[in-house]
Design a protein around this motif. Sequence first.
Motif, mmCIF file in Angstrom:
data_model
loop_
_atom_site.group_PDB
_atom_site.id
_atom_site.type_symbol
_atom_site.label_atom_id
_atom_site.label_comp_id
_atom_site.label_asym_id
_atom_site.label_seq_id
_atom_site.Cartn_x
_atom_site.Cartn_y
_atom_site.Cartn_z
ATOM 1 N N PRO A 1 103.043 -27.619 32.333
ATOM 2 C CA PRO A 1 104.187 -27.475 33.244
ATOM 3 C C PRO A 1 105.297 -26.602 32.671
ATOM 4 C CG PRO A 1 103.441 -29.754 33.209
ATOM 5 C CD PRO A 1 102.700 -29.042 32.117
ATOM 6 N N GLN A 2 105.509 -26.667 31.356
ATOM 7 C CA GLN A 2 106.553 -25.865 30.723
ATOM 8 C C GLN A 2 106.036 -24.541 30.163
ATOM 9 O OE1 GLN A 2 108.656 -28.221 27.782
ATOM 10 N NE2 GLN A 2 108.902 -29.955 29.161
ATOM 11 N N ALA B 1 93.539 -31.681 38.251
ATOM 12 C CA ALA B 1 93.204 -31.241 39.609
ATOM 13 C C ALA B 1 92.968 -32.423 40.539
ATOM 14 C CB ALA B 1 91.967 -30.353 39.570
ATOM 15 N N THR B 2 92.562 -33.547 39.975
ATOM 16 C CA THR B 2 92.269 -34.737 40.786
ATOM 17 C C THR B 2 93.496 -35.613 41.019
ATOM 18 O OG1 THR B 2 91.628 -35.909 38.763
ATOM 19 C CG2 THR B 2 89.878 -34.830 40.020
ATOM 20 N N GLU B 3 94.643 -35.239 40.465
ATOM 21 C CA GLU B 3 95.865 -36.036 40.584
ATOM 22 C C GLU B 3 96.568 -35.701 41.906
ATOM 23 O OE1 GLU B 3 98.725 -38.332 40.685
ATOM 24 O OE2 GLU B 3 97.605 -38.549 38.813
ATOM 25 N N ASN B 4 96.668 -36.679 42.803
ATOM 26 C CA ASN B 4 97.237 -36.443 44.131
ATOM 27 C C ASN B 4 98.763 -36.526 44.141
ATOM 28 O OD1 ASN B 4 94.658 -36.172 45.301
ATOM 29 N ND2 ASN B 4 94.463 -38.407 45.468
ATOM 30 N N GLN B 5 99.345 -37.250 43.189
ATOM 31 C CA GLN B 5 100.788 -37.477 43.217
ATOM 32 C C GLN B 5 101.552 -36.547 42.266
ATOM 33 O OE1 GLN B 5 101.769 -41.645 42.872
ATOM 34 N NE2 GLN B 5 99.886 -42.274 43.941
ATOM 35 N N GLY B 6 100.843 -35.585 41.673
ATOM 36 C CA GLY B 6 101.520 -34.606 40.824
ATOM 37 C C GLY B 6 101.995 -35.132 39.493
#
Length: 357
Positions: free
Chosen positions: A309-310, A186-191
């Motif tokens: 993601p998958q 959730a804290t990752e801004n660049q995905g």
Amino acid sequence: MFDNLDGVERRFNDLEDALASGTLKGADMTRLTKERASIEELVTVYRLFKRLKQERDEAKSLLVAEKDPDMLAMAKEELARLEDELAATEKRLIILSLPKDPNDDKNVLLEIRAGTGGDEASLFAADLFRMYTRYADRQRWRTEVLSSTTSAAGGFKEIICLIEGQGVFSRLKFESGVHRVQRVPATENQGRIHTSACTVAILPEADDVEVELNPADVEMTVARSSGAGGQHVNTTDSAVRLVHKPSGLVVECQDERSQHKNRDKAMKILKARLLEKAIAEQQQEISASRRSQVGSGDRSERIRTYNFPQGRMTDHRINLTLYRLDSIMEGDIGEILDALGTHHQTELLQQELAVKI
């Protein structure tokens, strides 16, 4: 094998007579009821096997005597059906006759610890805890948190939970190992996808008769609890730390307001860890050729990956991949546990056959 099964059936009949007598009480009633339940399926399948064998032999006799072509065709068809059922029942009987883990009927202590990954690992630890407790709810098992340490992110650095119910250890024992998660925090801004890990340990709850624990070997210290819990918790010496001097094992518990309750919980955890240590030492003495590849308890082994993601879960030990991660994280893990149990039975069966050959 069949001589042994005749003896098991006689024991089952004796147990039924004893339980129906109305003379048993308390611990004796509990002990014999558990023993009866432990062999009931084996006896049921053995009785079915004997009935099918008798029907098969009778069908063979009729086949020899039958002259009418139509009746002969029907008799052959019936015989083929009975042969198939008999073969399937014999296979099931062999699997049920395999040596059983003496801990299978025990309750368990579930330990989850955040590993590599910092806050994300602690959040995944909370997700795993929720997954297992949701599954426990489905099984009508009772859960009780014995100890926990939260992280700043709201997850768990460590959590220990007692799970009580029928056959808990037999279902969960292959969950021990490193569980890896791949997802975007959730804290990752660049995905970017991050990889974190948690360690899960499934320990059979130790009975007092199984673990010799000399009180003189246990050093207890108390301190004021920290964290949430109100003013009373933070101003009394309720937190308990136990050190088992011979093994060096350390257990801390501060979840309860009562020092006595914290001590009881800490002792329960300590006994379970001592039992696990004894089992591990015993397994090291067993030949590697007799050791199952699944459920070895090696916590350094990466056993499973949860790829968000998958939407994929992969168990690396049995090459099982399922694309329904959402339902799995909600506690729908029965299919995974079934597959692990079947693989373990197959391994045991192959070992038994190899010894006989």
